[in-house]
Write an enzyme that holds these catalytic residues in place. Structure first.
Site, PDB file in Angstrom:
ATOM      1  N   ASP A  76       0.839  -1.206   0.000  1.00  0.00           N
ATOM      2  CA  ASP A  76       0.000   0.000   0.000  1.00  0.00           C
ATOM      3  C   ASP A  76       0.873   1.254   0.000  1.00  0.00           C
ATOM      4  OD1 ASP A  76      -2.409   1.296  -0.110  1.00  0.00           O
ATOM      5  OD2 ASP A  76      -2.776   1.237   2.047  1.00  0.00           O
ATOM      6  N   HIS A  90       2.334   3.447  -9.036  1.00  0.00           N
ATOM      7  CA  HIS A  90       2.189   2.032  -9.377  1.00  0.00           C
ATOM      8  C   HIS A  90       3.395   1.553 -10.196  1.00  0.00           C
ATOM      9  CE1 HIS A  90      -1.690   2.163  -7.606  1.00  0.00           C
ATOM     10  NE2 HIS A  90      -2.290   2.832  -8.576  1.00  0.00           N
ATOM     11  N   LEU A 109      11.626 -20.039  -4.954  1.00  0.00           N
ATOM     12  CA  LEU A 109      10.522 -19.242  -4.397  1.00  0.00           C
ATOM     13  C   LEU A 109       9.232 -19.423  -5.215  1.00  0.00           C
ATOM     14  CD1 LEU A 109       9.567 -16.786  -2.550  1.00  0.00           C
ATOM     15  CD2 LEU A 109      10.280 -15.326  -4.461  1.00  0.00           C
TER      16      LEU A 109
HETATM   17  C1  FPP Z   1      -1.996   0.239  -3.307  1.00  0.00           C
HETATM   18  O1  FPP Z   1      -1.594   1.563  -3.459  1.00  0.00           O
HETATM   19  C2  FPP Z   1      -1.490  -0.555  -4.405  1.00  0.00           C
HETATM   20  C3  FPP Z   1      -2.240  -1.108  -5.375  1.00  0.00           C
HETATM   21  C4  FPP Z   1      -3.705  -1.009  -5.446  1.00  0.00           C
HETATM   22  C5  FPP Z   1      -1.660  -1.838  -6.477  1.00  0.00           C
HETATM   23  C6  FPP Z   1      -0.331  -2.456  -6.205  1.00  0.00           C
HETATM   24  C7  FPP Z   1       0.200  -2.899  -7.472  1.00  0.00           C
HETATM   25  C8  FPP Z   1       1.491  -2.826  -7.822  1.00  0.00           C
HETATM   26  C9  FPP Z   1       2.575  -2.354  -6.962  1.00  0.00           C
HETATM   27  C10 FPP Z   1       1.867  -3.346  -9.130  1.00  0.00           C
HETATM   28  C11 FPP Z   1       2.025  -4.805  -8.966  1.00  0.00           C
HETATM   29  C12 FPP Z   1       2.782  -5.336 -10.061  1.00  0.00           C
HETATM   30  C13 FPP Z   1       3.092  -6.606 -10.171  1.00  0.00           C
HETATM   31  C14 FPP Z   1       3.990  -6.975 -11.260  1.00  0.00           C
HETATM   32  C15 FPP Z   1       2.581  -7.619  -9.247  1.00  0.00           C
HETATM   33  P1  FPP Z   1      -2.708   2.684  -3.429  1.00  0.00           P
HETATM   34  O2  FPP Z   1      -2.957   3.132  -4.821  1.00  0.00           O
HETATM   35  O3  FPP Z   1      -3.910   2.202  -2.690  1.00  0.00           O
HETATM   36  O4  FPP Z   1      -1.954   3.770  -2.610  1.00  0.00           O
HETATM   37  P2  FPP Z   1      -2.602   4.833  -1.611  1.00  0.00           P
HETATM   38  O5  FPP Z   1      -3.141   4.044  -0.447  1.00  0.00           O
HETATM   39  O6  FPP Z   1      -1.438   5.666  -1.236  1.00  0.00           O
HETATM   40  O7  FPP Z   1      -3.654   5.565  -2.386  1.00  0.00           O
END
Ligand code: FPP
Length: 253
Positions: free
Chosen positions: A28, A45, A139
């Site tokens: 997050d 992201h 893994l």
């Molecule tokens: C939360 O941050 C994160 C997500 C909803 C998506 C996480 C996805 C990635 C890191 C990409 C994954 C990639 C692979 C290859 C698995 P948020 O947008 O909720 O952040 P905030 O809480 O600060 O708004």
């Protein structure tokens, strides 16, 4: 709360005989990381993908058995369509790009989640990567995509109920193990350590059944900033805890 997370002290000593077998992570803080730098959420992201690679490498190097990452929740389908499309595209292209390296490092990829809601093309591309890495014996990297615990448990209940209805399962014989075997995670042990970045004190519909006895570690660090050092700190913290599984401290000793 991990208030000293950025006081970088090199060489954290880990007990290699007591590593968590399975680490699950709620990634997050991508959006807040981007906003803090005056960037669009999407940039967070993109940076988050770099962290996925870094943490996968670190887990692989340490010899962790299973790493489960919460990449996209069923609730995330309700974000603005533009962000949903961008996230899906990012996840699929990143996985495809990384697949040759995953194979080289013997990482086996698995995907858990409600595939019925996934765009068909994205699903097919991900399934190809899962297939291509299936011989990996290092893994196991599990991506939770279009995943939520309530979806997973509801799905398990539906299947168990169908077996009971057709007479192949005696309802009196249903045990916690019956439930576990019907979850999307049946192929792996429950997480020992659940890490959440971004500082929020909640579990957000992630592996609710499986984290019954997991140790929780929440850090304020946003996911794009989380690195191998931070992961080792989380593991060191886990290793300081006495896991009692409902027993007394004396019974454990
Ligand atoms: C939360 O941050 C994160 C997500 C909803 C998506 C996480 C996805 C990635 C890191 C990409 C994954 C990639 C692979 C290859 C698995 P948020 O947008 O909720 O952040 P905030 O809480 O600060 O708004």
């Amino acid at each position: 709360m991990d208030q000293f997370a950025h006081d970088k002290i090199p060489n954290i000593q880990l007990d290699m005989a007591r590593l968590p077998r399975h680490i699950a992570i709620i990634m997050d803080g991508n959006g807040r990381w981007a906003q803090a730098q005056g960037l669009q959420r999407a940039a967070g992201h993109v940076e988050g993908v770099t962290t996925v690679r870094r943490i996968t490498e670190e887990c692989s190097r340490l010899g962790i058995g299973y790493l489960t990452l919460y990449a996209f929740s069923t609730e995330n389908w309700n974000r603005p369509q533009e962000e949903v499309d961008a996230l899906m595209h990012l996840i699929v292209t990143a996985i495809e790009r990384e697949t040759p390296d995953l194979i080289k490092n013997r990482v086996r990829l698995r995907v858990i989640g409600d595939s019925s809601r996934m765009p068909r093309e994205a699903l097919e591309r991900l399934e190809r990567c899962v297939q291509d890495t299936s011989a990996g014996d290092g893994l196991t990297l599990v991506l939770a995509i279009s995943y939520s615990s309530r979806w997973e448990i509801t799905d398990a209940v539906r299947r168990i109920a169908a077996e009971a209805a057709d007479g192949s399962l005696d309802p009196a014989a249903i045990t916690p193990d019956t439930v576990s075997r019907n979850l999307a995670t049946a192929f792996m042990p429950d997480p020992d350590l659940l890490i959440r970045t971004g500082g929020d004190m909640r579990v957000s519909n992630f592996l609710l059944w499986q984290i019954a006895y997991a140790e929780l570690y929440i850090t304020d660090i946003y996911w794009p900033d989380f690195n191998g050092y931070d992961l080792r700190r989380a593991i060191a913290d886990y290793q300081k805890r006495q896991r009692r599984f409902g027993l007394t401290g004396e019974q454990i000793q």
